[in-house]
Design a protein around this motif. Sequence first.
Motif, mmCIF file in Angstrom:
data_model
loop_
_atom_site.group_PDB
_atom_site.id
_atom_site.type_symbol
_atom_site.label_atom_id
_atom_site.label_comp_id
_atom_site.label_asym_id
_atom_site.label_seq_id
_atom_site.Cartn_x
_atom_site.Cartn_y
_atom_site.Cartn_z
ATOM 1 N N ALA A 146 32.004 20.984 -68.553
ATOM 2 C CA ALA A 146 32.549 20.516 -67.281
ATOM 3 C C ALA A 146 34.071 20.620 -67.324
ATOM 4 N N VAL A 147 34.657 20.929 -66.170
ATOM 5 C CA VAL A 147 36.111 21.016 -66.068
ATOM 6 C C VAL A 147 36.574 20.285 -64.816
ATOM 7 N N HIS A 148 37.814 19.840 -64.853
ATOM 8 C CA HIS A 148 38.422 19.172 -63.708
ATOM 9 C C HIS A 148 38.531 20.162 -62.554
ATOM 10 N N MET A 149 38.601 19.673 -61.337
ATOM 11 C CA MET A 149 38.623 20.541 -60.163
ATOM 12 C C MET A 149 39.760 21.554 -60.193
ATOM 13 N N GLU A 150 40.934 21.154 -60.674
ATOM 14 C CA GLU A 150 42.073 22.078 -60.712
ATOM 15 C C GLU A 150 41.818 23.236 -61.689
ATOM 16 N N LYS A 151 41.201 22.939 -62.830
ATOM 17 C CA LYS A 151 40.886 23.981 -63.799
ATOM 18 C C LYS A 151 39.821 24.919 -63.231
ATOM 19 N N PHE A 152 38.842 24.350 -62.549
ATOM 20 C CA PHE A 152 37.798 25.165 -61.942
ATOM 21 C C PHE A 152 38.401 26.105 -60.903
ATOM 22 N N ALA A 153 39.326 25.591 -60.099
ATOM 23 C CA ALA A 153 40.001 26.431 -59.100
ATOM 24 C C ALA A 153 40.693 27.604 -59.781
ATOM 25 N N GLU A 154 41.354 27.340 -60.878
ATOM 26 C CA GLU A 154 42.030 28.402 -61.638
ATOM 27 C C GLU A 154 41.016 29.425 -62.162
ATOM 28 N N LEU A 155 39.892 28.941 -62.687
ATOM 29 C CA LEU A 155 38.882 29.838 -63.262
ATOM 30 C C LEU A 155 38.274 30.777 -62.227
ATOM 31 N N ILE A 156 38.094 30.306 -60.993
ATOM 32 C CA ILE A 156 37.453 31.148 -59.975
ATOM 33 C C ILE A 156 38.457 31.790 -59.025
ATOM 34 N N GLY A 157 39.736 31.529 -59.226
ATOM 35 C CA GLY A 157 40.754 32.166 -58.395
ATOM 36 C C GLY A 157 40.839 31.612 -56.985
ATOM 37 N N LYS A 158 40.551 30.335 -56.826
ATOM 38 C CA LYS A 158 40.644 29.666 -55.525
ATOM 39 C C LYS A 158 41.749 28.631 -55.581
ATOM 40 N N SER A 159 42.170 28.172 -54.426
ATOM 41 C CA SER A 159 43.195 27.127 -54.381
ATOM 42 C C SER A 159 42.556 25.777 -54.712
ATOM 43 N N ASP A 160 43.394 24.839 -55.152
ATOM 44 C CA ASP A 160 42.903 23.481 -55.415
ATOM 45 C C ASP A 160 42.288 22.888 -54.154
ATOM 46 N N THR A 161 42.921 23.153 -53.030
ATOM 47 C CA THR A 161 42.440 22.626 -51.751
ATOM 48 C C THR A 161 41.053 23.175 -51.421
ATOM 49 N N ALA A 162 40.839 24.454 -51.667
ATOM 50 C CA ALA A 162 39.528 25.058 -51.394
ATOM 51 C C ALA A 162 38.441 24.410 -52.236
ATOM 52 N N VAL A 163 38.740 24.175 -53.507
ATOM 53 C CA VAL A 163 37.742 23.551 -54.390
ATOM 54 C C VAL A 163 37.499 22.106 -53.971
ATOM 55 N N LYS A 164 38.544 21.380 -53.603
ATOM 56 C CA LYS A 164 38.354 19.994 -53.136
ATOM 57 C C LYS A 164 37.467 19.960 -51.899
ATOM 58 N N GLU A 165 37.647 20.925 -51.000
ATOM 59 C CA GLU A 165 36.799 20.995 -49.805
ATOM 60 C C GLU A 165 35.355 21.328 -50.178
ATOM 61 N N MET A 166 35.178 22.195 -51.169
ATOM 62 C CA MET A 166 33.828 22.516 -51.632
ATOM 63 C C MET A 166 33.149 21.279 -52.217
ATOM 64 N N VAL A 167 33.909 20.471 -52.942
ATOM 65 C CA VAL A 167 33.364 19.234 -53.513
ATOM 66 C C VAL A 167 32.999 18.259 -52.397
ATOM 67 N N LYS A 168 33.900 18.096 -51.423
ATOM 68 C CA LYS A 168 33.629 17.190 -50.288
ATOM 69 C C LYS A 168 32.370 17.602 -49.536
ATOM 70 N N SER A 169 32.134 18.909 -49.451
ATOM 71 C CA SER A 169 30.971 19.429 -48.717
ATOM 72 C C SER A 169 29.722 19.517 -49.590
ATOM 73 N N ASN A 170 29.793 18.968 -50.797
ATOM 74 C CA ASN A 170 28.658 18.993 -51.739
ATOM 75 C C ASN A 170 28.193 20.411 -52.061
ATOM 76 N N LYS A 171 29.136 21.337 -52.222
ATOM 77 C CA LYS A 171 28.803 22.724 -52.536
ATOM 78 C C LYS A 171 28.924 23.028 -54.022
ATOM 79 N N LEU A 172 29.295 22.038 -54.814
ATOM 80 C CA LEU A 172 29.445 22.238 -56.253
ATOM 81 C C LEU A 172 28.756 21.107 -57.007
ATOM 82 N N PRO A 173 28.200 21.418 -58.194
ATOM 83 C CA PRO A 173 27.595 20.355 -59.000
ATOM 84 C C PRO A 173 28.700 19.564 -59.698
#
Length: 90
Positions: A14-41
């Motif tokens: 498991a990784v923090h949201m910011e690290k995950f954003a870096e790993l997949i090449g997305k912005s921190d904001t995009a990953v936070k929105e994905m988490v809010k929308s329950n699109k990530l485990p």
Amino acid sequence: MESKDYEIKYPLDAVHMEKFAELIGKSDTAVKEMVKSNKLPIIELKDPDKPNVRAGEKWIYIPELNRAVREAYFNRPVEQRDAWLLWLGL
């Protein structure tokens, strides 16, 4: 090639949201929105000494994400899934 023939692992499950954003090449904001929308485990980590805290740190659980991505890929119609091979002449 079977899905079990290869595996790419990150050294943590498991990784923090910011690290995950870096790993997949997305912005921190995009990953936070994905988490809010329950699109990530996610796994929510909370301080056991502060049981009444409203929210904890949210970490992305990579093995479950990889399992779901693999399943989504192999459940696609073969003509869609393997279309990229035509570009390679295979």
